[in-house]
Design a protein around this motif. Structure first.
Motif, mmCIF file in Angstrom:
data_model
loop_
_atom_site.group_PDB
_atom_site.id
_atom_site.type_symbol
_atom_site.label_atom_id
_atom_site.label_comp_id
_atom_site.label_asym_id
_atom_site.label_seq_id
_atom_site.Cartn_x
_atom_site.Cartn_y
_atom_site.Cartn_z
ATOM 1 N N UNK A 55 12.625 32.563 97.519
ATOM 2 C CA UNK A 55 13.072 32.732 95.971
ATOM 3 C C UNK A 55 13.512 33.601 95.763
ATOM 4 N N UNK A 56 12.503 34.002 95.704
ATOM 5 C CA UNK A 56 13.101 35.965 95.427
ATOM 6 C C UNK A 56 13.800 36.814 96.570
ATOM 7 N N UNK A 57 13.335 36.852 97.985
ATOM 8 C CA UNK A 57 13.309 37.511 99.256
ATOM 9 C C UNK A 57 14.963 36.790 99.052
ATOM 10 N N UNK A 58 15.576 35.457 99.089
ATOM 11 C CA UNK A 58 16.981 35.041 98.731
ATOM 12 C C UNK A 58 18.488 35.979 97.907
ATOM 13 N N UNK A 59 17.543 35.566 96.969
ATOM 14 C CA UNK A 59 18.331 35.854 95.911
ATOM 15 C C UNK A 59 18.273 38.011 95.785
ATOM 16 N N UNK A 60 17.028 38.578 96.136
ATOM 17 C CA UNK A 60 17.876 40.021 96.119
ATOM 18 C C UNK A 60 18.555 39.920 97.790
ATOM 19 N N UNK A 61 19.012 39.263 98.797
ATOM 20 C CA UNK A 61 19.032 39.410 100.305
ATOM 21 C C UNK A 61 21.074 39.784 99.825
ATOM 22 N N UNK A 62 20.517 38.283 98.690
ATOM 23 C CA UNK A 62 22.568 37.857 98.851
ATOM 24 C C UNK A 62 22.603 39.871 98.148
ATOM 25 N N UNK A 63 22.032 39.327 96.698
ATOM 26 C CA UNK A 63 22.643 40.553 95.578
ATOM 27 C C UNK A 63 22.630 41.959 96.332
ATOM 28 N N UNK A 64 21.352 42.116 97.265
ATOM 29 C CA UNK A 64 21.538 43.542 98.410
ATOM 30 C C UNK A 64 23.119 43.797 98.769
ATOM 31 N N UNK A 65 22.981 42.713 99.615
ATOM 32 C CA UNK A 65 24.189 42.300 100.563
ATOM 33 C C UNK A 65 25.815 42.424 99.530
ATOM 34 N N UNK A 66 25.686 41.847 98.767
ATOM 35 C CA UNK A 66 26.779 41.624 98.074
ATOM 36 C C UNK A 66 27.031 43.189 96.721
ATOM 37 N N UNK A 67 26.080 43.462 95.917
ATOM 38 C CA UNK A 67 26.076 44.926 95.800
ATOM 39 C C UNK A 67 26.301 46.612 96.588
ATOM 40 N N UNK A 68 25.747 45.886 98.146
ATOM 41 C CA UNK A 68 25.678 47.226 98.386
ATOM 42 C C UNK A 68 27.447 47.286 99.411
ATOM 43 N N UNK A 69 27.782 46.212 99.637
ATOM 44 C CA UNK A 69 29.425 46.001 100.683
ATOM 45 C C UNK A 69 30.266 46.389 98.916
ATOM 46 N N UNK A 70 30.327 46.169 97.576
ATOM 47 C CA UNK A 70 30.955 46.284 97.141
ATOM 48 C C UNK A 70 30.501 48.110 96.346
ATOM 49 N N UNK A 71 29.482 48.482 96.358
ATOM 50 C CA UNK A 71 29.130 49.871 96.452
ATOM 51 C C UNK A 71 29.906 50.768 97.278
ATOM 52 N N UNK A 72 30.084 50.805 98.475
ATOM 53 C CA UNK A 72 30.346 51.293 99.746
ATOM 54 C C UNK A 72 32.306 51.499 99.297
ATOM 55 N N UNK A 73 31.902 50.058 99.485
ATOM 56 C CA UNK A 73 33.795 50.121 99.566
ATOM 57 C C UNK A 73 34.353 50.902 98.822
ATOM 58 N N UNK A 74 34.194 50.921 97.406
ATOM 59 C CA UNK A 74 34.589 51.025 96.441
ATOM 60 C C UNK A 74 33.934 53.409 95.996
ATOM 61 N N UNK A 75 33.027 53.427 96.772
ATOM 62 C CA UNK A 75 33.036 54.803 96.914
ATOM 63 C C UNK A 75 33.833 55.332 97.544
ATOM 64 N N UNK A 76 34.532 54.267 98.745
ATOM 65 C CA UNK A 76 35.007 55.256 99.734
ATOM 66 C C UNK A 76 36.224 55.176 98.759
ATOM 67 N N UNK A 77 36.937 54.255 98.386
ATOM 68 C CA UNK A 77 38.361 54.188 97.716
ATOM 69 C C UNK A 77 38.552 54.804 96.558
#
Lengths: 303, 259
Positions: free
Chosen positions: A101-123
């Protein structure tokens, strides 16, 4: 062309010359194991295992003798309760249910957060005006201790997965955003100008110059996000949940069940190390061009 | 001699901390096809600014530049630029660095292209290092990669901004020698900035002396020392010493002014 200025370290001394001539047989073999350059990693690994074993033995020895085992538990108690908690017949749900449960929550939060962070960083790094306008707001939101947002997220998104995932996202987002932004801002102006003169289009320069230049920074952001992201998941569960390692921590804490608490700490440790190793491996592959630092694996902040 | 580059009344102003700085004004120069021109001048006289304008990185504030009779605007694929820092990509091997401009231009890497790359690598004595990364090469080697990376696209004009500045004296002589050989074989027009008067004379058909800020051209002197020149012994010749003394007189006044 002389290569003299490329030699960065002095060659190791010839150890055979230092070896006293009377050393032979098993003693010679032992001497070689202790000194051979190519066995350095084996020696380090062996010493690490030894260190770990000593700590465990000491812990076991002290527990129940010098210090109450209810305070510090002990390795044998840990193993015992591990099998108890991990048992599928456990009425609270097996440890693995909470773990994943914890791993899954962390995983999805990490994936979405990282994608958004990298994208925003670039833009944002590419658009000066937006970066200037938005910077103080980002800093303000980022500056607040993340736990302060948790109750709000729970009020907004309920007590299921969503608030936990979103808490992880906000943490990972800012960390990857800031490092991506800095990485792209740090790309050498000269390098970009030279690439323009050499005929590079905007897209080609982004692909061939900007992204590789910034990638050590991005990897760094991704790596430091792992433990912090996990904090988000655990804190979210700690506040309110009926599942997850954070929930177990909170329960065991109320029950003064130190063995359970320590067990979960070890599980988290194992998890962070595992993910870190995976990222290290990916980083090593992606950034093979970098001069390796002495230990080979640690992150070197460029600049 | 037909003019390859004509610089007409070129000036450049910058806004720096609220005040206008005249980096350069009223620069006039014709550079012939295949000519080797070196530029010397006190630091801050706008030499690099001039090259940036010629490269098309930014436009002049006044005046114009003509390339083969046509007014230039923006970047020109026929003009190559070798910068003082080698600006190699640390994540690419030597060979891959040389291929970069070809990738930018969408040139497919045919056998012919590969051969030309290898020829250039051999010519500057870098064979055997094709798969080395920049951090595994010395400063002199990196600067040679920088030069052949510019040559690979076969530009008609090459601008060089103190390319040998950071190198030690021996490496510098070797590279001067190699540059002269490349120039003789490839017949490029070269505009070369240096702070080393000896280097300027050794390489040039003509040496341009610039004044301090705002930079403008003080004098243009032909170097009549016959070619091919021996970069290792040219300093012993009478002709070299005469022109050196003359140019040093001119340069000294300008350097003294900015001190």
């Amino acid at each position: 062309m002389a290569k003299t200025d490329e030699v960065k370290s002095t060659p190791p001394e010839d150890l055979d010359l230092l070896l006293p001539p009377e050393v032979t047989g098993m003693r010679l073999l032992w001497w070689r194991v202790r000194n051979a350059e190519e066995l350095r990693w084996v020696r380090v690994a062996a010493l690490r295992v030894l260190f770990g074993v000593i700590m465990i033995v000491l812990w076991e020895a002290v527990s129940g003798r010098l210090i109450d085992h209810r305070t510090i538990s002990s390795p044998s108690l840990l193993v015992e309760s591990f099998f108890e908690i991990a048992d599928a017949a456990n009425p609270d749900g097996s440890l693995w249910v909470h773990f994943f449960y914890t791993v899954e929550n962390t995983f999805w939060g990490y994936v979405f957060g990282a994608l958004a962070g990298i994208l925003f960083g670039f833009v944002l790094a590419e658009i000066d005006v937006v970066a200037l306008v938005i910077e103080p707001f980002i800093m303000a939101f980022n500056g607040v201790p993340r736990i302060a947002y948790a109750p709000l997220f729970i009020a907004w998104f309920g007590i299921e997965r969503q608030p936990k995932i979103i808490l992880v996202m906000t943490i990972v987002f800012f960390l990857t955003f800031v490092s991506t932004f800095a990485g792209i801002r740090g790309v050498s102006r000269d390098l970009i100008n030279v690439s323009r003169v050499l005929g590079g289009s905007k897209i080609a320069i982004l692909r061939k110059i900007v992204i590789p230049s910034a990638s050590p920074w991005i990897f760094n952001g991704l790596k430091i996000s792992i433990p912090f992201g996990m904090v988000g998941a655990i804190v979210g569960e700690y506040i309110i949940a009926d599942k997850g390692l954070g929930y177990l921590l909170q329960r065991y804490n109320n029950e003064y069940y130190t063995t359970g608490l320590i067990l979960i700490i070890f599980l988290l440790m194992f998890l962070v190390i595992l993910v870190n190793q995976i990222l290290n491996w990916a980083e090593g592959r992606a950034l093979r061009w970098r001069p390796t630092s002495r230990m080979g694996q640690e992150t070197v902040i460029p600049g | 001699m037909t003019a390859s580059l004509s610089i007409r009344q070129v000036g450049k102003r910058f806004l720096s901390r609220g005040t206008i700085v005249h980096a350069m004004s009223d620069v006039n120069l014709d550079v012939g096809e295949g000519e080797f021109v070196t530029i010397v001048g006190p630091s801050g006289c706008g030499k690099s600014t001039l090259l940036n304008i010629l490269a098309g990185l930014f436009p002049p504030s006044s005046g114009q530049v003509h390339f083969r009779g046509e007014r230039t605007s923006g970047l020109n694929p026929e003009i190559g630029y070798v910068t003082q820092q080698d600006n190699l990509l640390p994540w690419r091997t030597l060979r891959k660095n040389v291929l970069l401009p070809l990738e930018f231009r969408g040139v497919s890497i045919s056998n012919g292209v590969s051969e030309r790359v290898q020829t250039l690598i051999d010519k500057v004595g870098l064979s055997g290092f094709e798969n080395h990364y920049p951090h595994e090469l010395s400063g002199g080697m990196r600067q040679r990669v920088n030069i052949i990376r510019t040559l690979i696209c076969d530009p008609k004009v090459i601008l060089m901004d103190e390319p040998f500045g950071p190198l030690d004296a021996q490496t510098r002589l070797t590279l001067q020698n190699q540059l002269l050989e490349l120039w003789r074989e490839e017949r490029k027009t070269i505009i070369f900035i240096t702070h080393d008067l000896g280097e300027a004379i050794t390489l040039a058909d003509r040496v341009v002396v610039m004044t301090g800020r705002p930079g403008t051209i003080k004098s243009v002197s032909p170097v009549t020392i016959p070619r091919p020149r021996d970069v290792y012994h040219i300093h012993d010749s009478q002709a070299y010493r005469e022109i050196y003394d003359k140019l040093w007189e001119e340069l000294r006044d300008e350097v003294a002014k900015v001190m």
